[in-house]
Design a protein around this motif. Sequence first.
Motif, PDB file in Angstrom:
ATOM      1  N   ARG A  10      30.534  35.491  40.994  1.00 28.78           N
ATOM      2  CA  ARG A  10      31.521  34.603  41.271  1.00 28.78           C
ATOM      3  C   ARG A  10      32.293  34.214  39.927  1.00 28.78           C
ATOM      4  NH1 ARG A  10      27.035  32.770  43.859  1.00 28.78           N
ATOM      5  NH2 ARG A  10      27.261  31.872  46.015  1.00 28.78           N
ATOM      6  N   ILE A  11      31.728  34.445  38.812  1.00 35.66           N
ATOM      7  CA  ILE A  11      32.336  34.009  37.588  1.00 35.66           C
ATOM      8  C   ILE A  11      33.575  35.329  37.155  1.00 35.66           C
ATOM      9  CG2 ILE A  11      30.576  32.764  36.646  1.00 35.66           C
ATOM     10  CD1 ILE A  11      29.952  34.745  34.675  1.00 35.66           C
ATOM     11  N   VAL A  12      33.130  36.469  37.631  1.00 31.66           N
ATOM     12  CA  VAL A  12      34.059  37.509  37.094  1.00 31.66           C
ATOM     13  C   VAL A  12      35.281  37.475  38.051  1.00 31.66           C
ATOM     14  CG1 VAL A  12      34.124  39.873  37.108  1.00 31.66           C
ATOM     15  CG2 VAL A  12      32.466  38.944  36.177  1.00 31.66           C
ATOM     16  N   THR A  13      35.092  36.936  39.499  1.00 29.35           N
ATOM     17  CA  THR A  13      36.031  36.994  40.380  1.00 29.35           C
ATOM     18  C   THR A  13      36.918  36.062  39.862  1.00 29.35           C
ATOM     19  OG1 THR A  13      34.673  37.834  42.206  1.00 29.35           O
ATOM     20  CG2 THR A  13      36.848  36.418  42.644  1.00 29.35           C
ATOM     21  N   LEU A  14      36.630  34.786  39.572  1.00 30.86           N
ATOM     22  CA  LEU A  14      37.394  33.707  39.039  1.00 30.86           C
ATOM     23  C   LEU A  14      38.195  34.152  37.778  1.00 30.86           C
ATOM     24  CD1 LEU A  14      38.662  30.730  39.344  1.00 30.86           C
ATOM     25  CD2 LEU A  14      36.499  29.916  37.978  1.00 30.86           C
ATOM     26  N   GLY A  15      37.351  34.637  36.982  1.00 29.27           N
ATOM     27  CA  GLY A  15      37.888  35.109  35.482  1.00 29.27           C
ATOM     28  C   GLY A  15      39.259  36.176  35.660  1.00 29.27           C
ATOM     29  N   GLY A  16      39.106  37.065  36.922  1.00 31.46           N
ATOM     30  CA  GLY A  16      40.024  37.973  36.856  1.00 31.46           C
ATOM     31  C   GLY A  16      41.422  37.408  37.372  1.00 31.46           C
ATOM     32  N   ALA A  17      41.023  36.365  38.225  1.00 32.71           N
ATOM     33  CA  ALA A  17      42.488  35.820  38.595  1.00 32.71           C
ATOM     34  C   ALA A  17      42.922  34.989  37.465  1.00 32.71           C
ATOM     35  CB  ALA A  17      42.049  34.895  39.894  1.00 32.71           C
ATOM     36  N   ILE A  18      42.235  34.079  36.904  1.00 33.26           N
ATOM     37  CA  ILE A  18      42.986  33.557  35.599  1.00 33.26           C
ATOM     38  C   ILE A  18      43.551  34.562  34.652  1.00 33.26           C
ATOM     39  CG2 ILE A  18      42.267  32.064  33.399  1.00 33.26           C
ATOM     40  CD1 ILE A  18      39.838  30.706  35.239  1.00 33.26           C
ATOM     41  N   ALA A  19      42.606  35.538  34.150  1.00 37.43           N
ATOM     42  CA  ALA A  19      43.556  36.471  33.425  1.00 37.43           C
ATOM     43  C   ALA A  19      44.897  37.160  33.783  1.00 37.43           C
ATOM     44  CB  ALA A  19      42.572  37.793  33.083  1.00 37.43           C
ATOM     45  N   GLY A  20      44.794  37.048  35.266  1.00 39.04           N
ATOM     46  CA  GLY A  20      46.250  37.683  35.882  1.00 39.04           C
ATOM     47  C   GLY A  20      47.131  36.962  35.630  1.00 39.04           C
ATOM     48  N   VAL A  21      47.081  35.600  35.989  1.00 35.39           N
ATOM     49  CA  VAL A  21      48.027  34.621  35.483  1.00 35.39           C
ATOM     50  C   VAL A  21      48.482  34.452  34.194  1.00 35.39           C
ATOM     51  CG1 VAL A  21      48.503  32.102  35.305  1.00 35.39           C
ATOM     52  CG2 VAL A  21      47.369  32.919  37.464  1.00 35.39           C
ATOM     53  N   GLY A  22      47.293  34.602  33.059  1.00 36.33           N
ATOM     54  CA  GLY A  22      47.796  34.602  31.680  1.00 36.33           C
ATOM     55  C   GLY A  22      48.496  35.795  31.407  1.00 36.33           C
ATOM     56  N   SER A  23      48.102  37.018  31.825  1.00 40.06           N
ATOM     57  CA  SER A  23      49.016  38.187  31.495  1.00 40.06           C
ATOM     58  C   SER A  23      50.060  38.090  31.922  1.00 40.06           C
ATOM     59  CB  SER A  23      48.224  39.652  32.241  1.00 40.06           C
ATOM     60  OG  SER A  23      48.700  40.647  31.752  1.00 40.06           O
TER      61      SER A  23
END
Length: 433
Positions: free
Chosen positions: A90-103
């Motif tokens: 769960r946390i890696v999935t959510l983290g990937g989405a947030i990092a995508g927005v940040g990038s």
Amino acid sequence: MKRSHSNTGANPDVRVRMRRLRWTTFSLVAASYMLAFFHRMAPAAIASDLQLAFDASATALGALAATYFYVYTLMQIPTGILADTLGPRRIVTLGGAIAGVGSLLFGYAVTMTEASIGRMLIGLGVSVAFIALLKINAAWFHDRHFGTMVGLTLVLGNIGSVMAAAPLAWVLQFTTWNTVFIVLGGVSFALAVLTWLFVRDHPGEAGLPSLREMDGHEAHPPHEGHWFEGLMTVLRNRYTWPIFWMNLGIGGSFIAFAGLWAVPYLSDVYGMERVAATQHTSLMLAGFAIGAFSVGVLSDRLGRRRPALISTAFVHLLCWLPLVFALPMSLAMSYSLFLLMGLSAGSFTLSWACVKEVNPHALSGMATSVVNTGVFLGTGILQPLVGWTLDRAGTAQGAAAQYRLGILIFFFCVVVGFVGSLRVRETYCRYIS
């Protein structure tokens, strides 16, 4: 019903499924971790581009790069709690989405504020990857192989680091840094989707026995209390803190130097072109990957942690002396020094095995996150601090004199880390809690 060793251990279908799911889970989370390492080290290769794009001083550049580490540091203990409660998937999935927005935001940024927000979101998103991967390693691999798996994890992570040095500098000859980060945003979203679809937190989620059960042993007991009680167990453990200081001193200084100031230092003090300077950091990071894997394998085979940890930490300490005294070096000497710095920096990667083994198995996420905070707290302090010393030195002095105080600060932190390594408790590669 409890599975017996004779039923589960002899069943080839169980072992085939275990191997397939183990490596699928490991590979996807490791890919997110590689991306985290790329983001961590990329500012070194694009430092001059960022200064030009945002008209930034050295202090501002250091603060921009360190924004990633501030949020990464703040997220380490929460990540450990989330890894032990919600699970890595769960946390890696959510983290990937947030990092995508940040990038994407970082890639499209036109002001320093936008870039800082983007880098903050990148740091927030990728901050969960490493602790989640350590939790995966603890669940899907044997305890006796944990040091080796941490080493392999660092090898893969440092492929991301190496890609953020000389290869990124080469790519920037054909495109802009903005385009690179926009593409990476898409990669982050793709990894988030794949993680949700295919990653499993532990064998039990796939209907498989634990590795200890397959070997005929009792499974590690779960943590029965509230997560806060578990965190306090880790924080009150006096064997946790020498490992924290080792990570802050050695890990923090290494990443701060390799991730931002090594390339400007080599360019200003030794007159290297950017490509040559980034080749040095690539070699140092490649050496770090090899050193991390080697020290993990050596420790597992010796059945001891301290000999491998202390000896490599001492070598790393010695490697800083030529920089402290700004000794003249030929190209061959500088390449050799940076390779050895990377190889010996692998010493602090044993910290996660050490802290896991002096705390309960069920709290491995929290334990590793507490000491991992030291790495990024050190980096977040050192990157802007060294930039401040450069701005304060001005341009009237020679390049070596300008960098002298910054290099001394790095060296002092490495000394602190080495002293911490001397206080780490020997675990003999097993849980002693």
